[in-house]
Design an enzyme around this catalytic site. Structure first.
Site, PDB file in Angstrom:
ATOM      1  N   PRO A   1      -2.326  -1.164  -4.937  1.00 22.74           N
ATOM      2  CG  PRO A   1      -2.811   0.692  -6.233  1.00 22.74           C
ATOM      3  CD  PRO A   1      -3.017   0.115  -4.871  1.00 22.74           C
ATOM      4  CG  ASN A   2       0.879  -1.359  -9.848  1.00 23.75           C
ATOM      5  OD1 ASN A   2       0.575  -2.131 -10.750  1.00 23.75           O
ATOM      6  ND2 ASN A   2       0.507  -0.097  -9.839  1.00 23.75           N
TER       7      ASN A   2
ATOM      8  CG  ASN B   1       2.396   0.187   0.981  1.00 16.63           C
ATOM      9  OD1 ASN B   1       2.000   1.243   0.473  1.00 16.63           O
ATOM     10  ND2 ASN B   1       3.564  -0.346   0.677  1.00 16.63           N
TER      11      ASN B   1
ATOM     12  CG  HIS C   1       4.380   4.584   2.209  1.00 18.76           C
ATOM     13  ND1 HIS C   1       3.496   4.374   1.177  1.00 18.76           N
ATOM     14  CD2 HIS C   1       3.770   5.441   3.062  1.00 18.76           C
ATOM     15  CE1 HIS C   1       2.403   5.082   1.391  1.00 18.76           C
ATOM     16  NE2 HIS C   1       2.540   5.736   2.533  1.00 18.76           N
ATOM     17  CG  LEU C   2       7.647  -1.652   0.438  1.00 17.21           C
ATOM     18  CD1 LEU C   2       7.192  -2.118  -0.925  1.00 17.21           C
ATOM     19  CD2 LEU C   2       8.371  -2.740   1.186  1.00 17.21           C
ATOM     20  CB  SER C   3      10.065   4.016  -1.422  1.00 18.53           C
ATOM     21  OG  SER C   3       8.772   4.535  -1.683  1.00 18.53           O
TER      22      SER C   3
ATOM     23  CD  GLU D   1       0.154   6.768   4.899  1.00 13.91           C
ATOM     24  OE1 GLU D   1      -0.604   7.496   5.579  1.00 13.91           O
ATOM     25  OE2 GLU D   1       0.745   7.161   3.877  1.00 13.91           O
TER      26      GLU D   1
ATOM     27  CB  ALA E   1      -0.567   4.558  -6.799  1.00 13.96           C
TER      28      ALA E   1
ATOM     29  CG  ASP F   1     -14.466   9.689   2.398  1.00 13.19           C
ATOM     30  OD1 ASP F   1     -13.796  10.476   3.098  1.00 13.19           O
ATOM     31  OD2 ASP F   1     -15.110  10.057   1.394  1.00 13.19           O
TER      32      ASP F   1
ATOM     33  CE1 TYR G   1       8.047   1.354  -4.288  1.00 11.34           C
ATOM     34  CE2 TYR G   1       8.181   0.617  -6.575  1.00 11.34           C
ATOM     35  CZ  TYR G   1       7.792   1.553  -5.640  1.00 11.34           C
ATOM     36  OH  TYR G   1       7.133   2.686  -6.044  1.00 11.34           O
TER      37      TYR G   1
ATOM     38  NE  ARG H   1       9.779   6.788  -5.118  1.00 11.88           N
ATOM     39  CZ  ARG H   1       8.980   5.778  -5.474  1.00 11.88           C
ATOM     40  NH1 ARG H   1       8.316   5.106  -4.541  1.00 11.88           N
ATOM     41  NH2 ARG H   1       8.866   5.446  -6.751  1.00 11.88           N
TER      42      ARG H   1
ATOM     43  CG  HIS I   1       0.601   9.474  -3.472  1.00  5.94           C
ATOM     44  ND1 HIS I   1       1.196   9.834  -2.279  1.00  5.94           N
ATOM     45  CD2 HIS I   1       1.295   8.389  -3.912  1.00  5.94           C
ATOM     46  CE1 HIS I   1       2.217   9.004  -2.038  1.00  5.94           C
ATOM     47  NE2 HIS I   1       2.292   8.117  -3.016  1.00  5.94           N
TER      48      HIS I   1
ATOM     49  NE  ARG J   1       6.527   8.160  -6.459  1.00 10.54           N
ATOM     50  CZ  ARG J   1       5.809   7.237  -7.116  1.00 10.54           C
ATOM     51  NH1 ARG J   1       4.813   6.636  -6.524  1.00 10.54           N
ATOM     52  NH2 ARG J   1       6.117   6.920  -8.361  1.00 10.54           N
TER      53      ARG J   1
ATOM     54  NE  ARG K   1       7.910  -6.642 -14.800  1.00  7.83           N
ATOM     55  CZ  ARG K   1       6.665  -6.932 -15.146  1.00  7.83           C
ATOM     56  NH1 ARG K   1       5.700  -6.112 -14.858  1.00  7.83           N
ATOM     57  NH2 ARG K   1       6.400  -8.023 -15.817  1.00  7.83           N
TER      58      ARG K   1
HETATM   59  O1  CA2 Z   1       6.952   2.930  -1.086  1.00  3.49           O
HETATM   60  C1  CA2 Z   1       5.817   2.447  -1.061  1.00  3.49           C
HETATM   61  O2  CA2 Z   1       5.517   1.482  -0.378  1.00  3.49           O
HETATM   62  C2  CA2 Z   1       4.731   3.058  -1.975  1.00  3.49           C
HETATM   63  O3  CA2 Z   1       3.485   2.956  -1.307  1.00  3.49           O
HETATM   64  C3  CA2 Z   1       4.745   2.213  -3.234  1.00  3.49           C
HETATM   65  C4  CA2 Z   1       3.798   2.726  -4.296  1.00  3.49           C
HETATM   66  C5  CA2 Z   1       4.020   4.211  -4.568  1.00  3.49           C
HETATM   67  O4  CA2 Z   1       3.043   4.696  -5.458  1.00  3.49           O
HETATM   68  C6  CA2 Z   1       3.971   5.028  -3.281  1.00  3.49           C
HETATM   69  O5  CA2 Z   1       4.268   6.378  -3.606  1.00  3.49           O
HETATM   70  C7  CA2 Z   1       4.986   4.528  -2.279  1.00  3.49           C
HETATM   71  C8  CA2 Z   1       3.994   1.963  -5.618  1.00  3.49           C
HETATM   72  C9  CA2 Z   1       3.890   0.475  -5.483  1.00  3.49           C
HETATM   73  C10 CA2 Z   1       4.298  -0.147  -6.777  1.00  3.49           C
HETATM   74  O6  CA2 Z   1       4.839  -1.409  -6.520  1.00  3.49           O
HETATM   75  C11 CA2 Z   1       5.648  -1.973  -7.443  1.00  3.49           C
HETATM   76  C12 CA2 Z   1       6.331  -3.088  -7.047  1.00  3.49           C
HETATM   77  C13 CA2 Z   1       7.189  -3.690  -7.942  1.00  3.49           C
HETATM   78  C14 CA2 Z   1       7.323  -3.196  -9.215  1.00  3.49           C
HETATM   79  C15 CA2 Z   1       6.627  -2.089  -9.610  1.00  3.49           C
HETATM   80  C16 CA2 Z   1       5.776  -1.475  -8.721  1.00  3.49           C
END
Ligand code: CA2
Length: 150
Positions: free
Chosen positions: A10-11, A75, A101-103, A99, A78, A88, A23, A108, A81, A112, A18
């Protein structure tokens, strides 16, 4: 040709529009295109899927059990977590996955720091921005090569 499925949670469709400080500036389409070029040079058949809905990710993982997918790069965003359902589904299909993750979630907020998926993953790469995906894909390709040569 080996089939690899890339799943984005998601997102991540908002990438590039954003929170570039966290990110980065690349859009999801740009990241997918970079992976597709990389995959093509290794004769890997790459499919990418993003959803904001947990059940759609679960459905896509279940579908992967029957559509020839051999590896998953995920990836979970959210859902990393929170989602026992995605855990499952991955356990049920028994496909190896990495797995990414960008960050770096470990640097953090404390919520997380736990992943519902990590202990089932072959490996995990985080903190390198879009390169996390490319590094994850490279690791999968190395594993595929190693299994072919063994
Ligand atoms: O660092 C990552 O790739 C995460 O999976 C990104 C998730 C975060 O909940 C994980 O803890 C780490 C959040 C993705 C949200 O993506 C956005 C992208 C642009 C603007 C806002 C949110």
């Amino acid at each position: 040709m080996v089939a690899v499925l890339v799943l984005h949670g998601p997102n991540l469709n908002l990438l590039g529009s954003r929170e570039p400080d966290i990110y980065g500036p690349a859009t999801l389409d740009q990241i997918n295109a970079q992976m597709a070029r990389f995959a093509a040079s290794y004769n890997v058949d790459l499919a990418c899927f993003q959803s904001n809905a947990e059940h759609e990710l679960v459905d896509r993982i279940q579908q992967a059990a029957d559509d020839g997918t051999e590896w998953i790069l995920i990836n979970p965003a959210a859902f990393t977590h929170t989602s026992v359902a995605i855990r499952d589904a991955l356990a049920a299909v028994s496909l190896p996955f990495v797995e990414v993750h960008l960050s770096n979630p470990d640097s953090r907020e404390p919520f997380r720091h736990h992943s519902y998926l990590s202990d089932l993953a072959i490996g995990k790469i985080c903190g390198f921005g879009p390169d996390s995906y490319l590094l994850g894909l490279q690791a999968i390709i190395n594993k595929i090569d190693a299994s072919r040569n063994s």
